[in-house]
Design a protein around this motif. Structure first.
Motif, mmCIF file in Angstrom:
data_model
loop_
_atom_site.group_PDB
_atom_site.id
_atom_site.type_symbol
_atom_site.label_atom_id
_atom_site.label_comp_id
_atom_site.label_asym_id
_atom_site.label_seq_id
_atom_site.Cartn_x
_atom_site.Cartn_y
_atom_site.Cartn_z
ATOM 1 N N THR A 23 -3.019 3.335 -3.224
ATOM 2 C CA THR A 23 -3.827 2.475 -4.017
ATOM 3 C C THR A 23 -3.011 1.331 -4.651
ATOM 4 O O THR A 23 -3.165 0.459 -5.560
ATOM 5 C CB THR A 23 -4.820 2.732 -4.777
ATOM 6 O OG1 THR A 23 -4.139 3.577 -5.911
ATOM 7 C CG2 THR A 23 -5.670 3.735 -4.016
ATOM 8 N N MET A 56 -13.884 4.462 -3.615
ATOM 9 C CA MET A 56 -12.744 5.376 -2.899
ATOM 10 C C MET A 56 -13.489 6.277 -1.957
ATOM 11 O O MET A 56 -12.720 6.717 -1.296
ATOM 12 C CB MET A 56 -12.238 6.007 -4.285
ATOM 13 C CG MET A 56 -11.439 5.225 -5.136
ATOM 14 S SD MET A 56 -9.824 4.814 -4.238
ATOM 15 C CE MET A 56 -8.745 6.400 -4.117
ATOM 16 N N GLY A 62 -8.734 1.793 -0.322
ATOM 17 C CA GLY A 62 -8.848 2.260 -1.783
ATOM 18 C C GLY A 62 -9.487 1.281 -2.559
ATOM 19 O O GLY A 62 -10.237 0.610 -2.326
#
Length: 218
Positions: A23, A56, A62
């Motif tokens: 992420t 998520m 992400g």
């Protein structure tokens, strides 16, 4: 059953995606500070965290890509997330054609992140690699089926001429019902907005990944 399979496929893609694993996105290859430093789940406040948790669960990126700027405005972000959910997983437009329309917008904007994220999804949904390659080369793809050609021409005409001709609309009516035409139009507009968010925020592809569109290419 089909929607459940698509949802499961999305989760599998998210679990495997490099963006979800880290992420963290690389900033553009300059000394310039990122406009929106990549957030992590630990950095989210109480207003942002519920949206981050939803993202998520389903996102292959992400909380990167368009979600990184979106989550800065969590109320707007939630509304957009709900819209994305409909336009991706509950839309009346078949998945292959839906992803094709997203790629048409991504190519118009030369959106590195949109193309990087959606070209694999379009291929997985059944869009021909030749069509994807020709579109990426900024050509009207040859060998399109009737419904694919309608999607390309409808979206391209609407976004470049700001209208849909009677001829193009009549072609669309032969392959799509009213709901599908409305959903396709909303999808195109939505991904123009996504491309704008990505461009404004100067979001880029994950670290170590190659950008789809090279400098100097049309």
């Amino acid at each position: 059953m089909m929607k459940s399979a698509l949802w499961a496929s999305s989760l599998a893609l998210a679990a495997a995606g490099g963006w979800l694993a880290a992420t963290l996105f690389a900033a553009p290859a300059t000394s310039k500070e990122p406009r929106f430093p990549q957030l992590t789940m630990d950095q989210l406040d109480e207003k942002q965290k519920p949206l981050g948790e939803q993202i998520m669960k389903v996102s292959s990126v992400g909380i990167g890509g368009p979600y990184n700027p979106m989550i800065r405005s969590p109320v707007l972000g939630q509304r957009l997330f709900d819209l994305f959910h409909y336009l991706r997983w509950e839309t009346s437009v078949p998945t292959e054609l839906n992803e094709f329309a997203i790629l048409v917008i991504g190519r118009q904007w030369r959106s590195q992140v949109e193309w990087f994220a959606h070209a694999p999804l379009a291929a997985k949904a059944g869009l021909s690699p030749d069509i994807i390659a020709e579109l990426k080369a900024n050509k009207r793809p040859s060998g399109m089926a009737e419904d694919e050609a309608v999607v390309y021409d409808f979206v391209t005409e609407l976004t470049t001429t700001k209208k849909v001709s009677d001829e193009t609309y009549a072609r669309a009516k032969k392959v799509f019902n009213d709901q599908q035409i409305v959903d396709l139009t909303a999808l195109a507009g939505n991904y123009v907005m996504v491309a704008m968010l990505l461009a404004m925020a100067e979001e880029t592809v994950p670290p170590g990944k190659e950008e789809p569109f090279k400098a100097g290419e049309p």
